[in-house]
Design an enzyme around this catalytic site. Sequence first.
Site, PDB file in Angstrom:
ATOM      1  N   TRP A  90       9.552   8.067 -16.087  1.00  0.00           N
ATOM      2  CA  TRP A  90       8.112   8.019 -15.840  1.00  0.00           C
ATOM      3  C   TRP A  90       7.386   8.930 -16.810  1.00  0.00           C
ATOM      4  CZ3 TRP A  90       6.842  10.497 -10.342  1.00  0.00           C
ATOM      5  CH2 TRP A  90       7.599  11.659 -10.162  1.00  0.00           C
ATOM      6  N   HIS A  94     -11.393  -1.940 -21.477  1.00  0.00           N
ATOM      7  CA  HIS A  94     -11.862  -1.196 -20.303  1.00  0.00           C
ATOM      8  C   HIS A  94     -13.120  -1.781 -19.697  1.00  0.00           C
ATOM      9  CE1 HIS A  94     -14.433   0.819 -23.359  1.00  0.00           C
ATOM     10  NE2 HIS A  94     -15.272   0.994 -22.354  1.00  0.00           N
ATOM     11  N   ASP A 106     -16.841  -1.212 -17.778  1.00  0.00           N
ATOM     12  CA  ASP A 106     -18.009  -0.341 -17.645  1.00  0.00           C
ATOM     13  C   ASP A 106     -18.705  -0.676 -16.323  1.00  0.00           C
ATOM     14  OD1 ASP A 106     -17.538   0.490 -20.265  1.00  0.00           O
ATOM     15  OD2 ASP A 106     -19.439  -0.262 -21.056  1.00  0.00           O
ATOM     16  N   HIS A 139     -22.275   3.987 -15.124  1.00  0.00           N
ATOM     17  CA  HIS A 139     -21.996   4.554 -16.453  1.00  0.00           C
ATOM     18  C   HIS A 139     -23.287   4.987 -17.148  1.00  0.00           C
ATOM     19  CE1 HIS A 139     -20.197   5.233 -20.303  1.00  0.00           C
ATOM     20  NE2 HIS A 139     -20.460   4.064 -20.837  1.00  0.00           N
TER      21      HIS A 139
HETATM   22 MN    MN Z   1     -17.336   1.761 -21.920  1.00  0.00          MN
END
Ligand code: MN
Length: 264
Positions: free
Chosen positions: A65, A77, A79, A83
């Site tokens: 691990w 990713h 948002d 944010h």
């Molecule tokens: Mn972002």
Amino acid sequence: MSRSSLTDLVQDLASGAIKIIDLTATLEPSTPTLKLPTEFGWGVSWPFSIEEISRYDERGPAWYWNNFKCGEHTGTHFDAPIHWVTGKDHNDHATDSLPVESFVAPACVIDASKESAENPDFLMSIEFIKTWEAEHGQIEEGSWVLYRSDWSKQIKSDKYLNESDDGSHTPGWQPDAVTFLADERNVVGVGVETVGTDAGQAAAQEPMFPCHNIMHGANKCGLAGLKNLDLLPAKGALLIAPPLKIKGGSGSPTRVLALMMSAV
Ligand code: MN
């Protein structure tokens, strides 16, 4: 058992009639991260780093691990509306509180790869979106709009951030195009292949970072760092993009998948 749309889906996945496309870039220490202008003293998002805890050795004889760390907005990713300052007062606007229905939605893929190749500072306009709609039909309410720039193909190259003395040069949006998608089309959000949902030069746009400002102000979401958008149809794919359930989180690295019909 009676047949249902879900049993059809399971069978179509098993038979390959529906295939799953991975829209996610591999998260690794070389993953490019957004660099903001440094002259304002703004904070810095940690790049991805990983440290081995044990690997079937004296530190842990039967297990492997790692620890890792990175900013919420790293690699492929999500948002969340919280944010941006314009989205701070909405309800259910963070990674743990967003309605899960936002995470599974149809995708409209607008191809601006040619324009982006010709001009790294290309900004998508309302006219460009309406021309796409004339060919493919109106963007349905509750869709993700995905901006195909083919920028992800350059992720291992300096061309991905495309930095020069005056900052980064990567494609983005004209502000009124974002307003159009949020207000006139009521999309879930927009997804892009670049390091962030706004253009590289968006700090100089009015408003600053218009996609973040307007989308999150309208309580809508973003996806950045996507890849494989060139494999998707203009319409007809289903996006699955749940962020990590970070309490009060502004975003998170996300595994993004698209379901689409196989070509016959
Ligand atoms: Mn972002």
